[in-house]
Motif scaffolding. Structure first.
Motif, PDB file in Angstrom:
ATOM      1  N   ASP A 164      49.548  40.219  39.953  1.00 42.33           N
ATOM      2  CA  ASP A 164      49.740  40.743  41.309  1.00 42.33           C
ATOM      3  C   ASP A 164      49.402  42.219  41.454  1.00 42.33           C
ATOM      4  O   ASP A 164      49.830  42.863  42.409  1.00 42.33           O
TER       5      ASP A 164
ATOM      6  N   HIS B 126      51.282  48.615  39.780  1.00 44.40           N
ATOM      7  CA  HIS B 126      50.600  47.476  40.397  1.00 44.40           C
ATOM      8  C   HIS B 126      49.338  47.898  41.150  1.00 44.40           C
ATOM      9  O   HIS B 126      48.676  47.052  41.746  1.00 44.40           O
TER      10      HIS B 126
ATOM     11  N   HIS C 222      50.075  46.027  35.662  1.00 45.32           N
ATOM     12  CA  HIS C 222      49.500  44.785  36.201  1.00 45.32           C
ATOM     13  C   HIS C 222      48.094  44.990  36.743  1.00 45.32           C
ATOM     14  O   HIS C 222      47.783  46.038  37.319  1.00 45.32           O
TER      15      HIS C 222
ATOM     16  N   HIS D 145      51.841  39.042  34.873  1.00 41.56           N
ATOM     17  CA  HIS D 145      52.854  37.986  34.948  1.00 41.56           C
ATOM     18  C   HIS D 145      52.279  36.657  34.456  1.00 41.56           C
ATOM     19  O   HIS D 145      51.338  36.107  35.057  1.00 41.56           O
TER      20      HIS D 145
HETATM   21 MN    MN Z   1      54.640  42.121  39.953  1.00 35.72          MN
END
Ligand code: MN
Ligand code: AMP
Ligand code: MN
Ligand code: MN
Length: 281
Positions: free
Chosen positions: A15, A250, A10, A40
């Motif tokens: 996020d 992330h 990501h 996402h």
């Molecule tokens: Mn996530």
């Protein structure tokens, strides 16, 4: 181009905390040769990531992680090797982002009723005009001193039966797989060990998913234990699915998932990238 492969991560387009180009450079430095950016419900980071990948000599797989509601459970479906210009895919993702926007406002209203004001504005400020996820709410609440960590915010506020939880319907499984296929990509069930599904229900999900044209299971995930990996590898072989691996990275502030440290796919699994259906040979 060869691996190592990381087919799930990501950027700030959803996020994550790194910009797409910074993420690609970090992956390259960690030794990754093939990286899928799977934000996402959006492909907004792909163009920047692709340009950065070209500059460092890494193969960027255009992807997305699509939010699905299957039998009242949120399930994430990865689309790998998608054509980001596909209209069916983009219309579908736009619908999910509209639901996200409504949900963010509703999360804010519910938190306000629980005595926490300003959360919607705070989460939106952190998202900087991009999609608003529960992660942004969690970061805002940590910043305001309501909890010590993002994990704690989820546990106390953002999951089912907690004050900031909003249920709702994401995409139908059939639609998500359909959009991915329309865009020429491969559909993969993300982090299958993370769902609160019994073994038989997970097999039912896999059965439906395969009927719809889904092809893969994320056997190795940053959030899977060794046991999870072995269980999912067996399931993958028994259900004749292709195996994928991805960190679900992330950003560097999440210290338990690092780039370039994924376990190998267990023997007997066919990796998605060895399939003749892999769109990027
Ligand atoms: Mn996530
Ligand atoms: P959303 O798609 O907005 O509902 O947010 C889901 C995201 O929140 C996931 O992709 C994770 O990045 C994050 N997340 C979900 N559960 C937790 C948790 N218990 N602790 C920390 N992050 C979580
Ligand atoms: Mn996920
Ligand atoms: Mn993810």
């Amino acid at each position: 181009m060869n691996g190592p492969y990381d087919l799930h991560c990501h950027s700030i387009a959803s996020d994550g905390t790194l910009a797409p180009a910074a993420l690609v450079r970090a992956a390259h430095e960690a030794g990754i040769g093939v990286l899928a950016l799977t934000d996402h419900d959006t492909t907004d980071g792909i163009a920047e990531a692709s340009a950065a990948a070209q500059a460092v000599g890494l193969l960027l797989v255009p992807g997305a992680e699509i939010s699905v509601t299957w039998q009242a459970q949120t399930v994430h479906i990865l689309g790998l090797g998608i054509d980001t210009g596909n209209a069916a895919l983009q219309d579908g993702l736009a619908g999910l982002r509209a639901f996200r926007d409504w949900r963010a406002e509703e999360i804010g209203r519910r938190l306000a009723r629980a005595g926490i004001g300003g959360a919607w504005a705070g989460a939106r400020a952190l998202a900087q005009g991009r999609i608003v996820s529960r992660t942004h709410f969690a970061q805002y609440l940590v910043g305001q001193g309501h909890a010590a960590s993002v994990r704690e915010v989820f546990r106390r506020f953002l999951v089912c039966n907690k004050p900031g939880y909003v249920s709702g319907r994401w995409a139908e499984l059939e639609d998500a797989v359909g959009w991915i296929r329309a865009a020429g990509g491969l559909a993969v069930i993300a982090h299958p060990a993370r769902y609160p599904l019994t073994a038989s229900k997970l097999r039912r999900l896999i059965g439906e998913f395969r009927e719809l044209g889904g092809v893969g299971l994320e056997v190795v995930s940053g959030s899977h234990t060794r046991d999870n990996i072995d269980t999912m590898a067996a399931l993958c072989r028994n259900e004749r699915l292709l195996a994928s691996c991805g960190s679900d990275y992330h950003g560097p502030d999440n210290c338990w998932i690092r780039l370039g440290e994924l376990a190998a796919l267990p023997a007997g699994c066919t990796p998605v990238w060895q399939s003749e259906r892999w769109p990027l040979h």
